[in-house]
Design a protein around this motif. Structure first.
Motif, PDB file in Angstrom:
ATOM      1  N   PHE A 126      -2.052 -33.559 -39.025  1.00 20.01           N
ATOM      2  CA  PHE A 126      -1.031 -33.027 -39.929  1.00 20.01           C
ATOM      3  C   PHE A 126      -1.686 -32.216 -41.036  1.00 20.01           C
ATOM      4  N   GLN A 127      -1.055 -31.095 -41.373  1.00 19.67           N
ATOM      5  CA  GLN A 127      -1.532 -30.230 -42.454  1.00 19.67           C
ATOM      6  C   GLN A 127      -0.397 -30.007 -43.443  1.00 19.67           C
ATOM      7  N   LEU A 128      -0.608 -30.415 -44.686  1.00 26.01           N
ATOM      8  CA  LEU A 128       0.377 -30.189 -45.738  1.00 26.01           C
ATOM      9  C   LEU A 128      -0.093 -29.066 -46.643  1.00 26.01           C
ATOM     10  N   GLY A 132       8.648 -37.164 -41.181  1.00 23.89           N
ATOM     11  CA  GLY A 132       7.346 -36.635 -40.803  1.00 23.89           C
ATOM     12  C   GLY A 132       7.105 -35.202 -41.223  1.00 23.89           C
ATOM     13  N   SER A 133       7.989 -34.643 -42.059  1.00 23.85           N
ATOM     14  CA  SER A 133       7.830 -33.239 -42.464  1.00 23.85           C
ATOM     15  C   SER A 133       6.834 -33.063 -43.615  1.00 23.85           C
ATOM     16  N   GLY A 134       6.492 -34.156 -44.295  1.00 22.99           N
ATOM     17  CA  GLY A 134       5.544 -34.061 -45.410  1.00 22.99           C
ATOM     18  C   GLY A 134       6.155 -34.336 -46.768  1.00 22.99           C
ATOM     19  N   SER A 163       9.256 -28.464 -43.582  1.00 23.34           N
ATOM     20  CA  SER A 163       9.129 -28.752 -42.155  1.00 23.34           C
ATOM     21  C   SER A 163       7.661 -28.610 -41.764  1.00 23.34           C
ATOM     22  N   GLN A 164       7.126 -29.636 -41.121  1.00 28.65           N
ATOM     23  CA  GLN A 164       5.747 -29.628 -40.625  1.00 28.65           C
ATOM     24  C   GLN A 164       4.759 -29.253 -41.736  1.00 28.65           C
ATOM     25  N   GLY A 165       4.989 -29.784 -42.925  1.00 27.65           N
ATOM     26  CA  GLY A 165       4.051 -29.594 -44.019  1.00 27.65           C
ATOM     27  C   GLY A 165       4.165 -28.278 -44.747  1.00 27.65           C
ATOM     28  N   ARG A 166       5.166 -27.472 -44.432  1.00 25.64           N
ATOM     29  CA  ARG A 166       5.330 -26.163 -45.069  1.00 25.64           C
ATOM     30  C   ARG A 166       6.709 -26.068 -45.706  1.00 25.64           C
ATOM     31  N   ALA A 176      15.011 -22.824 -38.363  1.00 24.39           N
ATOM     32  CA  ALA A 176      14.476 -24.121 -38.773  1.00 24.39           C
ATOM     33  C   ALA A 176      15.168 -24.631 -40.025  1.00 24.39           C
TER      34      ALA A 176
END
Length: 631
Positions: A291-293, A311-313, A483-486, A504
């Motif tokens: 995972f990358q935030l 789980g999006s961060g 979403s996904q750390g962004r 998204a």
């Protein structure tokens, strides 16, 4: 029946074993707890090796342990030689058997303490840190009292092991009657000399001691509960909280039971200790396996909502701000004070950040009362805090619950206690991590109103994390969609909802109907998956990719000759007590229940009307509600 008589002179091994075991237990309890606490926090490369060394006496034969001690403490050993120069000899003395028992029994205390510490809910530890607790206070007021059953088990097992030690004791202490001859050694030599009755008597006594140890362990578990038994609570409260435990707090709560309960609209947040407009600046990246935030945003006096799927961060972002997780790089500034700066090497401890965090499971300390939970993070002299506790209890309609424990509260009551505790520390930023998700529909509605009333008067920065659009929409004027750390979108709630920039973002904001799309003209587009041309109010972007419409914006009425009107067939129906979701196909009947183009959410009353009409029906896509997305 044959009576077994033991001459009074033969009781010496019992006293030797008892004094040795008690000494070893006291030393091991102290050393084991300290070592376990250090190992709990240490995550270096040598952890496995150090853990193995601490556990080694448990797996080695006692005679091997005794031989190693003999090599160290004997006349030719390194320590033995140093002691001999001082005129001290340890081998074949009571000190030697005490050391042997301590070494052999140490792993039981160490492993028990480590297991007890690690079973403490990590969220409780995080909560204590955000409430300003130092590591020392965290250990004494949270970890230690919550670990007492495991620690007590470790103490009893350690005593039993030291009490029955034989091999190592014989190696370093020999069998000197009245000095180093313990019960196990007495049993061995009695059996060797053929005195079976005497050996049996010692064996039965040791069995009785072992059964007593097992009984203590069983009773200490309190039917599997980790809370303190009633007889221990006053002791813990008095030791850890002084005037906030015992009679003073109980009297306060007893008086308040007769107070008139304040109405919900009287709830207000406590005053904060700064006057400038609140400001939080966050620009961080956190790289963890899988995972990358990477987020950059700012927040001011109005509550800011962080909306995203699980789980999006979202929670990781809050934990980085609170100092519970360390970002890989970046900077966090709160009201002009740098909390974290990777380039400058600044990383303010969580307990010093003045950040209040309300956790998803509330993280109330189960061994403390409601009043003590709220008092945990209160700043200022003790004499002033008693009145502050009373005010906090009254402010959140908890005055009749001050002496109860969290397990005795409902979900809504726990939520109010958690919010009151977070605000009682007078934080400059309030972090709310899914604060309503654990409540049922009725409690969620009531506590949401409480939350809105508190936030309307709170003068700090508020971040509200949730995956539910309706919650964040009602509470927060501005939203971040993650979403996904962004961060995919950052705008007012109206803008994010009515004009999402991408598919998204629209999905996170619960749009259910999408079609690939292409531009025809400035006000016309083609929906490929729906097979129709649509007229829109806003200019169609050149790089249009998707078109969408929310399920509740579909209309089963409208002009029949409109470009945005189409015939539809019903594929499937899903009903709730108030809403009905229709799954419909455009232009032709469906092949199966899974074959549909659009979802339409309508009131049950509307459903009663349209289901009386023959298929196909006509649906209208209002140009005002068509969403155009470029990615």
């Amino acid at each position: 029946m044959v009576a077994i008589a033991i001459p009074i002179d033969d009781w010496a091994p019992l006293w030797t074993s008892l004094t040795t075991a008690l000494t070893a237990t006291l030393l091991d309890a102290w050393l084991g707890i300290i070592t376990a606490r250090w190992m709990m926090r240490y995550r270096g490369r040598w952890r496995g090796l150090l853990d193995g060394v601490c556990t080694l006496p448990l797996v080695l034969p006692p005679t091997v342990v005794g031989f190693l001690l003999l090599m160290v403490l004997g006349a030719n050993g390194l320590v033995g030689q140093l002691l001999n120069r001082l005129g001290v000899s340890i081998i074949f003395s009571w000190s030697a058997i005490a050391i042997a028992a301590t070494v052999v029994a140490f792993p039981l205390m160490y492993r028990s303490a480590l297991a007890a510490f690690e079973q403490v809910d990590a969220t409780l530890i995080s909560a204590a840190r955000t409430l300003g607790a130092s590591e020392w206070r965290l250990f004494w007021q949270v970890i230690l009292p919550l670990s007492w059953p495991g620690l007590l088990s470790g103490v009893v097992l350690t005593f039993a092991r030291a009490f029955g030690e034989f091999g190592a004791t014989l190696m370093v202490g020999g069998s000197i009657p009245g000095l180093t001859q313990t019960m196990p050694i007495a049993i061995f030599f009695a059996a060797e000399a053929g005195q079976m009755a005497l050996a049996l008597a010692w064996v039965m006594l040791m069995v009785a001691v072992s059964l007593g140890a097992i009984a203590v362990i069983t009773a200490s578990q309190d039917n599997g509960k980790m809370d303190h038994p009633r007889w221990m609570r006053p002791w813990f409260n008095g030791i850890y909280f002084g005037q906030f435990g015992g009679l003073a707090m109980s009297a306060l709560c007893a008086r308040d039971r007769h107070d008139k309960e304040p109405p919900t609209h009287d709830i207000a947040a406590p005053s904060v200790g700064w006057s400038q407009p609140p400001d939080l600046q966050v620009a961080i990246a956190n790289h963890v396996p899988g995972f990358q935030l990477q987020v950059t945003f700012s927040a001011g006096p109005e509550p800011l909502g962080l909306l995203g799927a699980s789980g999006s961060g979202k929670s990781m972002t809050l934990r980085c701000i609170a100092g519970l997780d360390k970002p890989s790089e970046g900077k966090i500034v709160l009201n002009g004070r740098v909390l974290f700066d990777s380039k400058a090497g600044v990383d303010v401890p969580s307990c010093d950040r003045q950040v209040g965090m309300m956790f998803q499971n509330y993280a109330l300390f189960p061994h403390l009362t409601v009043a003590q939970n709220i008092a945990f993070g209160m700043p200022g002299p003790r004499q002033e805090r008693l009145s502050q506790i009373k005010g906090a209890l009254t402010r959140f309609d908890l005055q009749h619950l001050g002496d109860r424990y969290p397990a005795q509260l409902s979900g809504g009551q726990q939520q109010r206690v958690a919010l009151s505790r977070a605000l009682a520390s007078q934080p400059q930023v309030l972090l709310l991590d899914e604060p309503l998700s654990a409540l049922d529909t009725y409690l969620r509605s009531r506590t949401e109103q409480t939350l809105k009333a508190v936030l309307s008067q709170y003068r700090g920065v508020t971040l509200f994390v949730t995956h539910k659009l309706e919650e964040v929409y009602r509470v927060c004027p501005h939203l971040l969609v993650i979403s996904q750390g962004r961060i995919l979108a950052a705008d007012s709630r109206e803008a994010v909802f009515t004009a999402p920039s991408s598919r998204a973002v629209a999905q996170v904001t619960e749009c259910k109907n999408f079609s690939r799309a292409g531009r025809i003209s400035d006000r016309r587009l083609w929906a490929y998956d729906w097979g129709c041309e649509l007229q829109v109010k806003a200019a169609v972007p050149v790089d249009l990719v998707y078109v969408g419409i929310r399920a509740h914006h579909l209309q089963f009425s409208g002009p029949a000759d409109s470009q945005n009107s189409a015939l539809v067939w019903l594929s499937a129906v899903s009903e709730t007590q108030h809403w009905v979701t229709l799954y419909i196909t455009l232009h032709q009947p469906p092949n199966s229940e899974q074959d549909y183009h659009l979802q339409a959410d309508i009131y049950r009353e509307v459903w009663y009307e349209i289901q009386q009409q023959p298929l196909p029906w006509r649906v209208y896509l209002d140009p005002d509600h068509i969403i155009m997305m470029c990615g």
